[in-house]
Design an enzyme around this catalytic site. Sequence first.
Site, PDB file in Angstrom:
ATOM      1  N   SER A 117       3.256  -1.735  10.371  1.00 63.49           N
ATOM      2  CA  SER A 117       4.694  -1.799  10.600  1.00 63.49           C
ATOM      3  C   SER A 117       5.305  -3.175  10.279  1.00 63.49           C
ATOM      4  CB  SER A 117       5.050  -1.369  12.033  1.00 63.49           C
ATOM      5  OG  SER A 117       4.697  -0.005  12.228  1.00 63.49           O
TER       6      SER A 117
ATOM      7  N   GLU B 245      -6.887   5.164   7.419  1.00 66.23           N
ATOM      8  CA  GLU B 245      -6.626   6.575   7.060  1.00 66.23           C
ATOM      9  C   GLU B 245      -7.820   7.161   6.316  1.00 66.23           C
ATOM     10  OE1 GLU B 245      -2.851   5.882   5.198  1.00 66.23           O
ATOM     11  OE2 GLU B 245      -1.997   5.402   7.156  1.00 66.23           O
TER      12      GLU B 245
ATOM     13  N   ASN C  13       0.872  -1.179   0.000  1.00 65.79           N
ATOM     14  CA  ASN C  13       0.000   0.000   0.000  1.00 65.79           C
ATOM     15  C   ASN C  13       0.909   1.229   0.000  1.00 65.79           C
ATOM     16  OD1 ASN C  13      -1.819   2.036   0.444  1.00 65.79           O
ATOM     17  ND2 ASN C  13      -2.312   1.434   2.548  1.00 65.79           N
TER      18      ASN C  13
ATOM     19  N   LYS D 264       0.132   4.274  -0.450  1.00 68.06           N
ATOM     20  CA  LYS D 264      -0.503   5.507   0.049  1.00 68.06           C
ATOM     21  C   LYS D 264      -0.209   6.653  -0.925  1.00 68.06           C
ATOM     22  CE  LYS D 264      -0.201   3.496   4.586  1.00 68.06           C
ATOM     23  NZ  LYS D 264      -0.124   3.647   6.026  1.00 68.06           N
TER      24      LYS D 264
ATOM     25  N   GLU E  43      -5.591  -4.416  10.631  1.00 71.23           N
ATOM     26  CA  GLU E  43      -4.577  -3.374  10.774  1.00 71.23           C
ATOM     27  C   GLU E  43      -4.836  -2.564  12.045  1.00 71.23           C
ATOM     28  OE1 GLU E  43      -2.521  -2.440   6.789  1.00 71.23           O
ATOM     29  OE2 GLU E  43      -4.170  -1.041   7.078  1.00 71.23           O
TER      30      GLU E  43
ATOM     31  N   HIS F  52      -9.576   1.556   4.543  1.00 70.18           N
ATOM     32  CA  HIS F  52      -8.317   1.744   5.275  1.00 70.18           C
ATOM     33  C   HIS F  52      -8.545   2.748   6.404  1.00 70.18           C
ATOM     34  CE1 HIS F  52      -4.238   2.934   6.242  1.00 70.18           C
ATOM     35  NE2 HIS F  52      -3.855   1.779   5.705  1.00 70.18           N
TER      36      HIS F  52
ATOM     37  N   GLY G  98       2.416   2.723  10.609  1.00 71.27           N
ATOM     38  CA  GLY G  98       3.388   3.803  10.432  1.00 71.27           C
ATOM     39  C   GLY G  98       4.097   4.211  11.708  1.00 71.27           C
TER      40      GLY G  98
HETATM   41  P1  PGA Z   1       2.748   0.595   7.566  1.00 73.38           P
HETATM   42  O1  PGA Z   1       1.297   0.796   6.914  1.00 73.38           O
HETATM   43  O2  PGA Z   1       3.294  -0.697   7.058  1.00 73.38           O
HETATM   44  O3  PGA Z   1       3.555   1.786   7.098  1.00 73.38           O
HETATM   45  O4  PGA Z   1       2.556   0.570   9.049  1.00 73.38           O
HETATM   46  C1  PGA Z   1       0.426  -0.291   6.721  1.00 73.38           C
HETATM   47  C2  PGA Z   1      -0.875   0.183   6.137  1.00 73.38           C
HETATM   48  O5  PGA Z   1      -1.347   1.275   6.517  1.00 73.38           O
HETATM   49  O6  PGA Z   1      -1.485  -0.499   5.298  1.00 73.38           O
END
Ligand code: PGA
Length: 264
Positions: A221, A105, A16, A18, A175, A103, A181
């Site tokens: 992460s 976000e 992903n 983003k 998640e 997601h 992140g």
């Molecule tokens: P990350 O993001 O691996 O940077 O923690 C995962 C995601 O939001 O799908």
Amino acid sequence: MLFKRGNMRKKIIAANWKMNKDINETSDFISAFNTEMKDIDCPIEVVVCPPFTALYVAAKNLQESQVRLGAQNLHFEDDGAFTGEVSARMLQSLGVAYVIVGHSERRQYFGETDEVVAKKVKKALSSNLKVILCAGETLSERDGGVTEKVLERQVKAALGGLTAQDMANLVIAYEPIWAIGTGRNATPQQAEEAHAFIRSVVAEMFDRDVAAALTIQYGGSVKPDNAAQLLSQPDVDGALVGGASLKADSFAKIVKSCPFGKTA
Ligand code: PGA
């Protein structure tokens, strides 16, 4: 609740990106990643989800590759006056196979409710796009002991009204928001517990076969050095990777660390 071991389930590792990478960076990534993938001998589906603006160039560059293309969002209407939005048909015409829906976000920064997420899931599936449905709790929800309640609400809202046939084209990504992140991944045990719980909710909504066949990815992460441990949990069937998917070598390391074996 006991389910058959997950060896028969499809394993999926998805990137992903983003809001990262323009078309040049996308081409560079894919040519480097295609090279890395040549010697990979693991029965997993690898998906790359660039931003909308890079989907076309990604599709062109992935033509000879086994890597599948995914998008990060879609609108639930077919077309019309929805400035800035992108429809399922538009994604399909680009050769997109998967779309990430719900997601955290999108839920957090763009006000996506459970109801909107459910509409997007239905639109994607009825348009022959496979769905990666995200669900996860905040830190305060985890600390408050309501993780399962939150996951159950999100999963039931998003999957309500779907058929067993629909479920064959849907993947859930667990998640935990506190792990996204932040560099702080869930422990393999925390991931396993949440995945097993999600599977039990799906069993209750559909049946044990649907639940046993469902691919559940972990996201938050995931890095080359923790992927193998997370992926070796019985109910963890893949990963949704953000930050560590932005470099071809790092994402390839995650794919190569897959413990699923040649006959999974
Ligand atoms: P990350 O993001 O691996 O940077 O923690 C995962 C995601 O939001 O799908």
